[in-house]
Design an enzyme around this catalytic site. Sequence first.
Site, mmCIF file in Angstrom:
data_model
loop_
_atom_site.group_PDB
_atom_site.id
_atom_site.type_symbol
_atom_site.label_atom_id
_atom_site.label_comp_id
_atom_site.label_asym_id
_atom_site.label_seq_id
_atom_site.Cartn_x
_atom_site.Cartn_y
_atom_site.Cartn_z
ATOM 1 N N LYS A 39 71.125 8.396 -88.298
ATOM 2 C CA LYS A 39 70.155 8.859 -87.152
ATOM 3 C C LYS A 39 69.099 8.027 -87.257
ATOM 4 O O LYS A 39 68.288 8.192 -88.336
ATOM 5 C CB LYS A 39 70.046 10.370 -87.415
ATOM 6 N N ASP A 131 71.596 27.012 -83.883
ATOM 7 C CA ASP A 131 72.156 26.218 -82.872
ATOM 8 C C ASP A 131 73.505 26.017 -82.755
ATOM 9 O O ASP A 131 74.316 24.700 -82.378
ATOM 10 C CB ASP A 131 71.536 24.828 -82.544
#
Length: 595
Positions: A39, A131
């Site tokens: 990432k 989430d």
Amino acid sequence: MDGDWRVEGYTEVRELGAGAQGRVVLARHDASGTPVAIKYLATRADEADRERLRHEALMLGRAESPHVARLFRLVEGPETTAIVMEAVDGVSLKELLNRHGALGPEASLAVLKGSLLGLAAAHAVGVVHRDYKPANVVVPADGRSRLVDFGIAAAAGAEAGGAGTPYYMAPEQWSRHVATPASDVYAATCVFVECVTGRRPYTGGRAELMRAHLTGEIPVDAVPEALRPLVRRGMAKAPEDRPGGAALFVDDLERTAGETYGRDWEARGVRALSAGAVALAALFPLAAWLMPGAAGAATAATAAGTATGTAAGAAAGTGAGAGAASTAGKVAGASAIKAFLGSGAGMTAAAVGTAAVIGAGAVAVQQVTKDDPAPRPSATARVADVRPCVTQAPGAVITPSGGPAKVTLPAQVTLPKNAAVYRSGQGLLIGPAGDECEGSIGANGGSSTVGDFGTAEVTQVWQGSIGGIRSQLCQYFPESAQADRERAQGNECTSALGNWEPLETGVPGVQAVLTRGLGTDDLPPSPAVKAEVAVLTRDGAVSPISCVAPAANADICKSALVLWFVQHLGDAKPAEAVLDEAAKRIAGYVDATRI
């Protein structure tokens, strides 16, 4: 990416997704060939963005589970930050639902169980995901789901704020209460409803969703009646009315699923997920793309689809593998891979200079160099055929089909010439090559055995009842925290073993022991060896294996015990040095039992 900088020691293979905050790439570690996902934060990211990525790395690094994508390292540089993590080769649950609609009860239960186990690993170290949603669940070809993207995770008890995805946010997230494991349970149950019905529990704009989550009826009408109590508990409006954590909810799920769909519900559910994932094999990010010298994306996509489809189709017991291979070849890399590690805001990203290596909840800072060790290199080991272990169950004969016909053994395992690998319902066993592997399943447990005293007898016993599980725990691990809890609850918890010693696992919360077992009356004629290995997981499950053999065949026992130990730690990825030392200890222990 903004600028030309890349994390040293890795070759970028392709981009998996991009957004305003950065991008995610598939890469290969140059020294070992290990596939990873990196990432990368955009170089214009401010300190707050970098701090959020550090936080994500810390949260992800604490949650060690085969159902959670593994973190390798956090790397920081002068202009940006990156995390290097496991590349999960599969398709997102979101994509599965978009393409296939409702998954059916058993597949939905299998997704929920895998997700709850991943969340339970996070909850065990004080982390709340916050989430959980279909985009953050990846389903590989084996059908066993993995949880990804801890971008907004928080410590349990911390102020939760209003972050999350509105379709799955628990009532307390809307009202800005603290983060609790019960919030994750709520979100997982919402996703379960979507999996089993093909529709989200609630729809509409943000205001409508808020009202529905806070005061609306729990949507169970389209859920099979036997599963409605699970949904009502998991989506209860008050956190205290839900299971206190994911691990507790797993117990409810397994009991309900077993009573409703039978003992083999999970195997059927996983096969269905595998078939669904393999049908989308063209979206898988790995396989042939990672092979050095691969001749172009189209060729690689065809090879990846063929290999992945064939293997998983065999595991699923369907023709899905061949279909997936054909599909993969036709679309040859044409699809964008957003299924990997979520999408949108979750797609943050990257960097270097100083590395923070995170694992088991600890953070150590070190300088990155070209020679810095990367994620664990792939071991070179013998490839062995796998034979089935036929199990007798009440009214049925079960032959495991959930795996390939060949297996690459861990580097620590040497397969003796007179031994073979067998697949039981509990894992791979090594035993004498000239024998059949046979098992039995009763109401409260089962066993698998291969061989006899003439060559070597390898036996693995598992327990299915609460009393049996407790008995195994107390027998092998009487000094564990789990055994202490049993005694604190008034349960008798003692061991008849007087000859056990600990075996280092390198995985926090996971224990193992070596023992000679009970008595010596069951030995072949002298000289002979007898030894057992038992592994205790964080959730209190014990997995023991025993081997008895003439001393001339002690190597079968050594290989059998080492393979059992390594495969029960493999998903947690302990250091190779730990596994090497354990293999040495096991071999020495077997030799020391000779009488």
